[in-house]
Design a protein around this motif. Structure first.
Motif, PDB file in Angstrom:
ATOM      1  N   ILE A  89       0.851  -1.194   0.000  1.00 58.30           N
ATOM      2  CA  ILE A  89       0.000   0.000   0.000  1.00 58.30           C
ATOM      3  C   ILE A  89       0.886   1.243   0.000  1.00 58.30           C
ATOM      4  O   ILE A  89       0.734   2.133  -0.827  1.00 58.30           O
ATOM      5  CB  ILE A  89      -0.927   0.017   1.238  1.00 58.30           C
ATOM      6  N   GLU A  90       1.817   1.279   0.919  1.00 57.02           N
ATOM      7  CA  GLU A  90       2.738   2.423   0.995  1.00 57.02           C
ATOM      8  C   GLU A  90       3.875   2.077   1.936  1.00 57.02           C
ATOM      9  O   GLU A  90       3.809   1.093   2.690  1.00 57.02           O
ATOM     10  CB  GLU A  90       2.009   3.678   1.505  1.00 57.02           C
ATOM     11  N   LEU A  91       4.907   2.904   1.890  1.00 58.06           N
ATOM     12  CA  LEU A  91       6.032   2.757   2.805  1.00 58.06           C
ATOM     13  C   LEU A  91       6.119   4.028   3.644  1.00 58.06           C
ATOM     14  O   LEU A  91       6.274   5.120   3.102  1.00 58.06           O
ATOM     15  CB  LEU A  91       7.325   2.569   1.994  1.00 58.06           C
ATOM     16  N   ASN A  92       5.997   3.874   4.954  1.00 57.99           N
ATOM     17  CA  ASN A  92       6.080   5.039   5.848  1.00 57.99           C
ATOM     18  C   ASN A  92       7.497   5.178   6.367  1.00 57.99           C
ATOM     19  O   ASN A  92       8.045   4.235   6.948  1.00 57.99           O
ATOM     20  CB  ASN A  92       5.130   4.854   7.030  1.00 57.99           C
ATOM     21  N   THR A  93       8.080   6.353   6.168  1.00 59.57           N
ATOM     22  CA  THR A  93       9.439   6.578   6.669  1.00 59.57           C
ATOM     23  C   THR A  93       9.470   7.624   7.775  1.00 59.57           C
ATOM     24  O   THR A  93      10.529   7.923   8.302  1.00 59.57           O
ATOM     25  CB  THR A  93      10.376   7.055   5.529  1.00 59.57           C
ATOM     26  N   THR A  96       7.451   9.518   0.335  1.00 55.91           N
ATOM     27  CA  THR A  96       6.253  10.143  -0.235  1.00 55.91           C
ATOM     28  C   THR A  96       5.651   9.242  -1.314  1.00 55.91           C
ATOM     29  O   THR A  96       6.323   8.395  -1.897  1.00 55.91           O
ATOM     30  CB  THR A  96       6.570  11.516  -0.875  1.00 55.91           C
ATOM     31  N   LYS A  97       4.392   9.470  -1.563  1.00 59.82           N
ATOM     32  CA  LYS A  97       3.687   8.620  -2.527  1.00 59.82           C
ATOM     33  C   LYS A  97       4.186   8.861  -3.950  1.00 59.82           C
ATOM     34  O   LYS A  97       4.192   7.956  -4.775  1.00 59.82           O
ATOM     35  CB  LYS A  97       2.183   8.827  -2.380  1.00 59.82           C
ATOM     36  N   LYS A  98       4.623  10.083  -4.198  1.00 57.76           N
ATOM     37  CA  LYS A  98       5.190  10.381  -5.512  1.00 57.76           C
ATOM     38  C   LYS A  98       6.442   9.533  -5.768  1.00 57.76           C
ATOM     39  O   LYS A  98       6.632   8.999  -6.868  1.00 57.76           O
ATOM     40  CB  LYS A  98       5.528  11.879  -5.599  1.00 57.76           C
ATOM     41  N   ARG A 103       0.063  13.013   0.903  1.00 51.51           N
ATOM     42  CA  ARG A 103      -0.216  13.235   2.313  1.00 51.51           C
ATOM     43  C   ARG A 103      -0.035  11.967   3.122  1.00 51.51           C
ATOM     44  O   ARG A 103      -0.064  10.867   2.573  1.00 51.51           O
ATOM     45  CB  ARG A 103      -1.661  13.729   2.496  1.00 51.51           C
ATOM     46  N   GLU A 104       0.104  12.146   4.438  1.00 51.87           N
ATOM     47  CA  GLU A 104       0.238  11.036   5.372  1.00 51.87           C
ATOM     48  C   GLU A 104      -0.820  11.138   6.456  1.00 51.87           C
ATOM     49  O   GLU A 104      -1.391  12.206   6.662  1.00 51.87           O
ATOM     50  CB  GLU A 104       1.617  11.096   6.062  1.00 51.87           C
ATOM     51  N   GLY A 105      -1.039  10.024   7.123  1.00 44.55           N
ATOM     52  CA  GLY A 105      -1.842  10.075   8.342  1.00 44.55           C
ATOM     53  C   GLY A 105      -3.284   9.649   8.175  1.00 44.55           C
ATOM     54  O   GLY A 105      -4.061   9.696   9.121  1.00 44.55           O
ATOM     55  N   GLY A 106      -3.663   9.217   6.984  1.00 44.49           N
ATOM     56  CA  GLY A 106      -5.014   8.668   6.784  1.00 44.49           C
ATOM     57  C   GLY A 106      -6.037   9.734   6.457  1.00 44.49           C
ATOM     58  O   GLY A 106      -5.876  10.922   6.781  1.00 44.49           O
TER      59      GLY A 106
HETATM   60 MG    MG Z   1       1.458   6.804   5.368  1.00 37.25          MG
END
Ligand code: MG
Ligand code: ADP
Ligand code: MG
Length: 507
Positions: free
Chosen positions: A176-180, A341-343, A399-402
């Protein structure tokens, strides 16, 4: 979260179990709630105003799933195996400042400006045209400043969480994504695994569930170890860890889990400050030392700073820049932050991009296998498909955090609107293939009440990475977090109120 059938009302044939098992579940709810209170599996209660600022006031058990989520061992192992590879990838990408600037600046530059810029060798931020994403642009500005002074981070610490769902259409594990930055729930996540193991030790026989099939989860101690070892690399016995936090934080006990482990196992003290406090109380000495509130800081651990709302004024941006300029270890550095980031996720999924950063072909193949379809919005064909079949896509801003993604009808409307405007606004988003996990009936407990609902789950795998120049000190998979949400909800955040904490029952 829409809570529907209270437990016991759902008919047994839908999966709620026999009447005997139903009675057991009722007792389990009570035992579980007590276990949470006794072991600190708690969050601040929204109903109590002071619960986000005053520790020990207004606590409620964290929302959790009463039983661990079934998950195939092969996919779980696959996800665990990816953690050290992603850790390495983040580090490699972070060193390529031009790549980060190029990928993210494209959000704010059109291509002609881009060519001018590359040829001129001038500072990227000077050429920014109409800014479609002010927040990312501010982060880029800090990164650009660090590039222009040739700032090097010898000690690099990453505490990441890579999130996955099992796609039922393709029977594959997709990221889904990678959170750093501010990867949350290493503390409470480990506790949920403990809670489930404890419950199954007592009730597992009746339910036909084996507690040994819940994998060990040391996320809290492993993250604390990584912070402790980064602190040791900094090599100043009187220095502290600075945890940068939001002014109000209902998830503070997850953070305190790490604080306590750090203190108990490594003798390292932590100070908690908001960005505004860092600005007011912080300075960087001429030798680069970061001093906040009179304490030398060895490691800055960000549990805030990932959302535009974390920067209500210039003061918070000054604090972020101040810390970045210092010699303290930053978790994450501005470069690590941008890699998450998603980009960048979308750029890394393009053909031949991973090959720029990693040498091992097997590793590259493993990562690529976990990538879902990801597209930038300058791909007109995909935008057209997404408008035609919005339910097969997710539209994501940087963006982050839902709570930020756009789905279904809204996705269609937004794309049509953005297309009409024909401006740069399209560049502020990415499109992602929508993943469809199989739903199952699950008892969820929130605020002491248990409800059964159709749910889907998202597996997060923590990764810790620490290096000092050429020496890789840690590169580990560091535990996991399962989050389960009602299948009718698009978003997944626990703190944002969409999901509950869960663990894994390997099948
Ligand atoms: Mg995230
Ligand atoms: P954030 O950084 O805000 O957490 P995510 O990319 O994780 O952003 O998206 C938030 C939530 O949206 C996820 O937890 C997941 O539940 C859902 N989601 C995101 N991407 C997809 C996708 N491709 N398919 C299905 N659901 C998704
Ligand atoms: Mg997420």
């Amino acid at each position: 979260m829409s809570a529907k059938a209270p437990l016991g009302v759902a008919p047994a044939e839908e999966g709620a179990g026999t009447p005997g098992q139903q009675a057991v579940l009722g007792q389990m709810v009570e035992d579980a709630a007590v276990w949470c209170a006794v072991h600190g599996l708690v969050v601040g209660d929204r109903a109590n105003q002071r619960s986000g600022t005053v520790p020990g006031v207004g606590l409620v058990h964290a929302p959790f799933s009463l039983l661990p989520a079934r998950f195939p061992a092969s996919f779980f192992n696959q996800a665990c195996e990816l953690a050290p590879i992603f850790n390495e990838l983040v580090d490699r990408v972070s060193l390529d400042g031009e790549f980060l600037q190029a990928a993210l600046s494209r959000q704010v530059l059109n291509s002609i400006h881009w060519i001018l810029l590359v040829n001129s060798g001038l500072s990227f931020s000077n050429f920014r045209t109409k800014q479609v994403d002010e927040f990312t642009s501010r982060l880029l500005e800090i990164h650009d400043k660090m590039m222009s002074i040739n700032k090097k981070e010898d000690i690099r610490l990453g505490l990441h969480r890579s999130d996955y769902m099992l796609d039922s259409e393709t029977n594959s594990l997709l990221q889904i994504e990678l959170n750093t930055i501010a990867s949350s729930f290493p503390g409470l996540g480990s506790l949920v695994s403990e809670l489930h193991r404890t419950l199954l030790k007592q009730y597992g026989k009746v339910l036909g569930l084996d507690p040994k099939r819940i994998p060990q989860n040391w996320a809290a101690t492993q993250f604390a170890e990584a912070l402790g070892r980064a602190w040791a690399e900094y090599n100043n016995d009187s220095a502290v860890v600075l945890m940068v936090v939001q002014p109000e934080e209902r998830n503070m006990y997850d953070q305190y889990c790490l604080v306590n482990h750090l203190k108990e196992s490594y003798g390292v003290a932590t100070i908690r400050k908001t960005l505004a406090q860092v600005e007011a109380q912080g300075q960087v000495l001429t030798d680069g030392t970061l001093v906040v509130d009179g304490r030398t800081v060895a490691v800055v651990y960000f549990r805030a700073g990932y959302a535009p709302t974390d920067y209500p004024s210039e003061a918070e941006w000054r604090a972020r820049l101040l810390m970045e300029q210092s010699s303290a270890v930053k978790c994450p550095s501005i470069a690590y932050h941008l890699v998450g980031t998603k980009k960048i996720q979308q750029e890394l999924a393009k053909p031949n991009v991973l090959e720029r950063f990693l040498d091992n072909k097997d590793d590259i193949a493993k990562l690529r296998k976990s990538f879902a379809g990801l597209w930038s919005l300058d791909n007109e064909e995909i935008v057209r498909s997404a408008i035609q079949k919005p339910n097969l896509f997710v539209l994501k801003p940087q963006r982050e955090g839902g709570g930020n993604n756009i789905y279904g009808q809204d996705l269609q409307d937004t794309l049509i609107k953005l297309q009409k405007e024909q401006g740069e606004a399209l560049a502020a988003y990415i499109l992602m293939q929508r993943i469809f996990p199989k739903a199952s009936l699950t008892p969820l407990v929130r605020g002491g009440d248990c409800f059964e609902d159709l749910t889907i789950s998202e597996l997060g795998i923590y990764g810790a990475y620490l290096r000092n120049r050429d020496k890789v000190i840690l590169n580990n998979q560091s535990g996991y977090l399962m989050r389960t949400k009602v299948s009718s909800s698009n978003e997944g955040g626990v703190a944002a109120g969409f999901a509950v904490l869960d663990s894994v029952l390997l099948t």
